[in-house]
Design a protein around this motif. Sequence first.
Motif, PDB file in Angstrom:
ATOM      1  N   ARG A   1      28.475  -6.175  77.648  1.00 55.26           N
ATOM      2  CA  ARG A   1      28.061  -5.370  78.790  1.00 55.26           C
ATOM      3  C   ARG A   1      28.498  -3.923  78.625  1.00 55.26           C
ATOM      4  NH1 ARG A   1      30.019  -7.640  84.409  1.00 55.26           N
ATOM      5  NH2 ARG A   1      28.817  -9.397  83.543  1.00 55.26           N
ATOM      6  N   ALA A   2      29.720  -3.726  78.144  1.00 54.00           N
ATOM      7  CA  ALA A   2      30.190  -2.358  77.909  1.00 54.00           C
ATOM      8  C   ALA A   2      29.417  -1.691  76.788  1.00 54.00           C
ATOM      9  CB  ALA A   2      31.680  -2.371  77.585  1.00 54.00           C
ATOM     10  N   LEU A   3      28.998  -2.468  75.808  1.00 52.58           N
ATOM     11  CA  LEU A   3      28.242  -1.904  74.688  1.00 52.58           C
ATOM     12  C   LEU A   3      26.856  -1.462  75.139  1.00 52.58           C
ATOM     13  CD1 LEU A   3      28.639  -1.502  71.607  1.00 52.58           C
ATOM     14  CD2 LEU A   3      27.436  -3.653  71.288  1.00 52.58           C
ATOM     15  N   LEU A   4      26.212  -2.263  75.956  1.00 54.68           N
ATOM     16  CA  LEU A   4      24.876  -1.921  76.421  1.00 54.68           C
ATOM     17  C   LEU A   4      24.882  -0.736  77.369  1.00 54.68           C
ATOM     18  CD1 LEU A   4      23.404  -5.495  77.059  1.00 54.68           C
ATOM     19  CD2 LEU A   4      23.057  -4.017  75.079  1.00 54.68           C
ATOM     20  N   ALA A   5      26.033  -0.427  77.953  1.00 59.54           N
ATOM     21  CA  ALA A   5      26.135   0.710  78.864  1.00 59.54           C
ATOM     22  C   ALA A   5      26.369   2.024  78.148  1.00 59.54           C
ATOM     23  CB  ALA A   5      27.259   0.472  79.875  1.00 59.54           C
ATOM     24  N   ARG A   6      26.569   2.004  76.843  1.00 63.57           N
ATOM     25  CA  ARG A   6      26.824   3.220  76.077  1.00 63.57           C
ATOM     26  C   ARG A   6      25.520   3.785  75.534  1.00 63.57           C
ATOM     27  NH1 ARG A   6      32.193   3.626  74.326  1.00 63.57           N
ATOM     28  NH2 ARG A   6      31.515   5.654  73.517  1.00 63.57           N
ATOM     29  N   GLY A   7      25.297   5.086  75.742  1.00 66.16           N
ATOM     30  CA  GLY A   7      24.102   5.718  75.211  1.00 66.16           C
ATOM     31  C   GLY A   7      24.098   5.781  73.695  1.00 66.16           C
ATOM     32  N   GLN A   8      25.292   5.886  73.097  1.00 68.71           N
ATOM     33  CA  GLN A   8      25.385   5.938  71.645  1.00 68.71           C
ATOM     34  C   GLN A   8      24.864   4.656  71.009  1.00 68.71           C
ATOM     35  OE1 GLN A   8      29.334   6.708  70.277  1.00 68.71           O
ATOM     36  NE2 GLN A   8      28.731   7.070  68.152  1.00 68.71           N
ATOM     37  N   TRP A   9      25.058   3.532  71.688  1.00 69.45           N
ATOM     38  CA  TRP A   9      24.570   2.266  71.162  1.00 69.45           C
ATOM     39  C   TRP A   9      23.045   2.253  71.094  1.00 69.45           C
ATOM     40  CZ3 TRP A   9      24.973  -2.128  68.688  1.00 69.45           C
ATOM     41  CH2 TRP A   9      24.106  -3.164  68.975  1.00 69.45           C
ATOM     42  N   TRP A  10      22.395   2.763  72.123  1.00 73.61           N
ATOM     43  CA  TRP A  10      20.937   2.771  72.130  1.00 73.61           C
ATOM     44  C   TRP A  10      20.379   3.776  71.119  1.00 73.61           C
ATOM     45  CZ3 TRP A  10      18.799  -1.253  74.002  1.00 73.61           C
ATOM     46  CH2 TRP A  10      19.413  -1.953  75.050  1.00 73.61           C
ATOM     47  N   TRP A  11      21.128   4.844  70.851  1.00 74.34           N
ATOM     48  CA  TRP A  11      20.736   5.731  69.765  1.00 74.34           C
ATOM     49  C   TRP A  11      20.770   4.983  68.425  1.00 74.34           C
ATOM     50  CZ3 TRP A  11      18.222  10.095  69.511  1.00 74.34           C
ATOM     51  CH2 TRP A  11      18.226  10.966  70.606  1.00 74.34           C
ATOM     52  N   ALA A  12      21.800   4.178  68.225  1.00 75.07           N
ATOM     53  CA  ALA A  12      21.895   3.395  66.993  1.00 75.07           C
ATOM     54  C   ALA A  12      20.761   2.379  66.895  1.00 75.07           C
ATOM     55  CB  ALA A  12      23.252   2.692  66.927  1.00 75.07           C
ATOM     56  N   VAL A  13      20.427   1.745  68.019  1.00 72.32           N
ATOM     57  CA  VAL A  13      19.315   0.788  68.018  1.00 72.32           C
ATOM     58  C   VAL A  13      18.007   1.491  67.669  1.00 72.32           C
ATOM     59  CG1 VAL A  13      17.963  -0.770  69.471  1.00 72.32           C
ATOM     60  CG2 VAL A  13      20.449  -0.782  69.620  1.00 72.32           C
ATOM     61  N   GLY A  14      17.790   2.672  68.250  1.00 77.86           N
ATOM     62  CA  GLY A  14      16.581   3.429  67.942  1.00 77.86           C
ATOM     63  C   GLY A  14      16.509   3.862  66.492  1.00 77.86           C
ATOM     64  N   LEU A  15      17.649   4.268  65.936  1.00 77.72           N
ATOM     65  CA  LEU A  15      17.670   4.660  64.526  1.00 77.72           C
ATOM     66  C   LEU A  15      17.409   3.466  63.616  1.00 77.72           C
ATOM     67  CD1 LEU A  15      20.690   7.126  64.585  1.00 77.72           C
ATOM     68  CD2 LEU A  15      18.297   7.710  64.156  1.00 77.72           C
ATOM     69  N   ASN A  16      17.966   2.308  63.952  1.00 75.30           N
ATOM     70  CA  ASN A  16      17.672   1.097  63.177  1.00 75.30           C
ATOM     71  C   ASN A  16      16.192   0.737  63.241  1.00 75.30           C
ATOM     72  OD1 ASN A  16      20.002  -0.138  61.835  1.00 75.30           O
ATOM     73  ND2 ASN A  16      20.922  -0.205  63.852  1.00 75.30           N
ATOM     74  N   ALA A  17      15.601   0.864  64.431  1.00 78.02           N
ATOM     75  CA  ALA A  17      14.178   0.569  64.571  1.00 78.02           C
ATOM     76  C   ALA A  17      13.328   1.554  63.773  1.00 78.02           C
ATOM     77  CB  ALA A  17      13.786   0.598  66.049  1.00 78.02           C
ATOM     78  N   ALA A  18      13.712   2.828  63.802  1.00 84.84           N
ATOM     79  CA  ALA A  18      12.973   3.826  63.023  1.00 84.84           C
ATOM     80  C   ALA A  18      13.086   3.556  61.529  1.00 84.84           C
ATOM     81  CB  ALA A  18      13.491   5.224  63.355  1.00 84.84           C
ATOM     82  N   GLY A  19      14.288   3.170  61.072  1.00 89.15           N
ATOM     83  CA  GLY A  19      14.450   2.824  59.669  1.00 89.15           C
ATOM     84  C   GLY A  19      13.617   1.623  59.268  1.00 89.15           C
ATOM     85  N   ALA A  20      13.549   0.624  60.150  1.00 89.67           N
ATOM     86  CA  ALA A  20      12.750  -0.572  59.843  1.00 89.67           C
ATOM     87  C   ALA A  20      11.263  -0.235  59.779  1.00 89.67           C
ATOM     88  CB  ALA A  20      13.015  -1.645  60.894  1.00 89.67           C
ATOM     89  N   LEU A  21      10.778   0.577  60.717  1.00 90.13           N
ATOM     90  CA  LEU A  21       9.369   0.952  60.702  1.00 90.13           C
ATOM     91  C   LEU A  21       9.018   1.769  59.456  1.00 90.13           C
ATOM     92  CD1 LEU A  21       8.782   1.865  64.465  1.00 90.13           C
ATOM     93  CD2 LEU A  21       8.026  -0.191  63.243  1.00 90.13           C
ATOM     94  N   ALA A  22       9.911   2.696  59.080  1.00 85.84           N
ATOM     95  CA  ALA A  22       9.664   3.476  57.869  1.00 85.84           C
ATOM     96  C   ALA A  22       9.677   2.591  56.625  1.00 85.84           C
ATOM     97  CB  ALA A  22      10.708   4.587  57.743  1.00 85.84           C
ATOM     98  N   HIS A  23      10.536   1.568  56.623  1.00 88.08           N
ATOM     99  CA  HIS A  23      10.579   0.639  55.487  1.00 88.08           C
ATOM    100  C   HIS A  23       9.285  -0.163  55.381  1.00 88.08           C
ATOM    101  CE1 HIS A  23      12.412  -1.980  52.495  1.00 88.08           C
ATOM    102  NE2 HIS A  23      12.004  -3.023  53.206  1.00 88.08           N
ATOM    103  N   VAL A  24       8.777  -0.645  56.512  1.00 89.14           N
ATOM    104  CA  VAL A  24       7.521  -1.401  56.498  1.00 89.14           C
ATOM    105  C   VAL A  24       6.372  -0.509  56.046  1.00 89.14           C
ATOM    106  CG1 VAL A  24       5.872  -2.616  57.968  1.00 89.14           C
ATOM    107  CG2 VAL A  24       8.323  -3.035  58.236  1.00 89.14           C
ATOM    108  N   ALA A  25       6.353   0.738  56.526  1.00 89.83           N
ATOM    109  CA  ALA A  25       5.291   1.662  56.105  1.00 89.83           C
ATOM    110  C   ALA A  25       5.388   1.977  54.613  1.00 89.83           C
ATOM    111  CB  ALA A  25       5.376   2.950  56.927  1.00 89.83           C
ATOM    112  N   ALA A  26       6.614   2.087  54.101  1.00 92.18           N
ATOM    113  CA  ALA A  26       6.781   2.339  52.670  1.00 92.18           C
ATOM    114  C   ALA A  26       6.268   1.169  51.841  1.00 92.18           C
ATOM    115  CB  ALA A  26       8.251   2.612  52.356  1.00 92.18           C
TER     116      ALA A  26
END
Length: 357
Positions: free
Chosen positions: A46-71
């Motif tokens: 619960r404390a992790l989901l309340a941190r904005g930094q965590w969602w930035w990390a999730v977004g960066l992981n998603a962007a990396g995965a999408l770029a990998h699939v496109a590659a």
Amino acid sequence: MNPAAGTALAVLLSLVSAAGYALAAVAQSRLAAASPAAPDGRGALRALLARGQWWWAVGLNAAGALAHVAALHYGPLTLVQPLGALTLVAALPLGAYCARRRVTRTEWRGALWTLGGLVGLVAVTGPTAPGEALSLRESLVVAAATALLIAALASGRLHGRERRGNGPAARGLGHATASGIASGVASALTQTLTAALALDLPGTEPTWWQTALLAVLISGFASGGLLLSQAAYRGGLAAPLAVVNLSNPAAAAVIGVALLGETFRAGAWGWLVAAGASLLAARGVVLLTKGGTPEPAAAAPTAVVAVTAPTAVAAAPTAVPALTATAPQAEVRSMPIPRLPDLTAPETEPTPTPVGG
């Protein structure tokens, strides 16, 4: 698009993917260092989901995965997968810059050893042609066995030495191994789901609830891998990230060899290359684990001076009361000695009286 342009675009997207994964790993590592771990683990999610930094990390992981699939869409697997290993090389200077320190020589050596082993593994593990997908029964068996293995790794049962003094480091590597395995199994189940949606799954045609079950399993393993990597970064950044990048293709290779009939490239030589690459990668992980230890040693002399100075000062006051305590004891012993003649003096005074009579 001509082949040269497609290859160049695949390389560019692979670099973007590696940068996204590296930034996400650094963000997760800083979040793990800033967030104290609860002893019982309650409220941590619960404390992790309340941190904005965590969602930035999730977004960066998603962007990396999408770029990998496109590659992978524009370039071959043999080119894209080794470039994905640059995540470790990019994360080292980024993490050191955020921590305001320099990357040690041991960390660079460990990164190069791990990178060489990872490239060797990727070069011989991928099939030359697209492999088959898992059946629904095989998918459920793999999911159940992986869940048990992840539970054992996350609980620390497979690295009992952690309880005897290797705490955060050993537990972090266990979580990193579990994270990589979860991500590898999620990739294998994604291939099965793609085959199911295309009605090209081995065995009987899947029903809607079986396809939905596959989607739930993929979401569970992908989310679990992300949370396990977050827990792994409590023991550092470089070594857990290297283990995640190694255990992911290793889990996919085990599934491919055991269930899909795949084998290493080049036959027996491929097995030898895979074994040698595993040894190189293991050596790199060991160096990365020891890479950050020389820095705290610089603070040892100041700690010694700070400790020895109070002890020297504290020794002086203890010696002074010891001397003053012995002085009253000497006076008490000497006091009864002068009183003895005073008590005997009256007994000698009556002797002159009979002489005068």
